[in-house]
Design an enzyme around this catalytic site. Sequence first.
Site, short mmCIF file in Angstrom:
data_model
loop_
_atom_site.label_atom_id
_atom_site.label_comp_id
_atom_site.label_asym_id
_atom_site.label_seq_id
_atom_site.Cartn_x
_atom_site.Cartn_y
_atom_site.Cartn_z
CD GLU A 378 69.41 15.69 53.59
OE1 GLU A 378 68.76 16.27 54.41
OE2 GLU A 378 69.62 14.60 53.30
CD GLU A 382 64.05 28.79 46.25
OE1 GLU A 382 64.07 29.33 45.19
OE2 GLU A 382 64.00 27.57 46.58
#
Length: 400
Positions: A378, A382
């Site tokens: 998901e 980052e």
Amino acid sequence: MGRLAQTDGLTEIQRDILATVREFVDKEIIPVATELEHKDEYPTAIVEGMKQLGLFGLTIPEEYGGLGESLLTYALVVEEIARGWMSVSGIVNTHFIVAHMINAHGTQEQKDYFLPKMAAGEIRGAFSMSEPALGSDVAAISTKGVKDGDYYVLNGQKMWLTNGGTSTLVAVLCKTDEGGSTPYKNMTTFLIEKTPGFGANPTVPGLTVPGKIEKMGYKGVDTTELVLQDVRIPADRILGGVPGKGFYQMMDGVEVGRVNVAARGCGVARRAFELGISYAQQRTTFGKKIAEHQAIQFKLAEMATKVEAAHQMMVMAARKKDSGERNDLEAGMAKYLASEYCKEVVEDAFRIHGGYGFSKEYEIERLYREAPMLLIGEGTAEIQKMIVGRRLLEEYKIAQ
């Protein structure tokens, strides 16, 4: 049950549901999880048990045969299941996401048809957005749907479908190029019913699930590709009945998914802490239990603090979504924190086990291979930081 990861303000019904799930996890999942995981065997008996408990209908409204519970209840249930075996939580996750999308965005006919069967576990959902060359750039999808009378013809290749083989309903994001002013307005979600299994699908000509992707961890649950070659789907199987809304529908589902991944991280981290603190009180070195060494006590303290912090952040994100408010900031924070802390807590528990942690006879070895999936599922850390950073700049924008 220790004092960590407790949730204030729950109703009696919520507490009863969690107690039932916790008992099911302790009796039916934990004793068999490592053996099934090492065999990469689908947990059929566990899934049947979850059906009997009504867990596939947990968040589906009562009018469609579900329990009508909140995202918070869903997240806490997922946390308990992941504590037993993370792969089982993956089996329900994509199902919950697709059910949420149909309930929030589907036509009345779609709700009436799909949701009762999903609540009973007769139809089980999979969620298909990613592609082999896509990564996190959703605007770059190449799978395409072209209108042909009352049908759309779909062509392309999708990737990383959890439950891709065992599911009977897949929500698939495609480009439809029907006049949107941006790429995000030219995407459509199609609801494709199929027969479970691998290879060419006998009931959907042109649809193929090639086989399971072999993984380092997160075994038992099937992760697959999905190939579409001139697959004809009726236009009334567009989610919501109107093309061009697919990106926003999928992002709504991803917000639910991020809370789920945070909950999974909390569950795995809590189990790693339990294993670590138990082993530390059994193992003796230099004439005393290793739990009596200050270095181990410091490690346990750090682990417990991370378990508690991740749990509370996850609860906050779920409650924000339940309130009807935008929760991408909180969901991004929760997913980022819980997955990173999970990795760290599992590694610390692994270190406490010493050489035995490297043995497949010990449960921590399985957790050590499972935790990395949460770092990328998901959306990577980052991506979460990009979402959080942009939202913070919106919230704290200074007047020019």
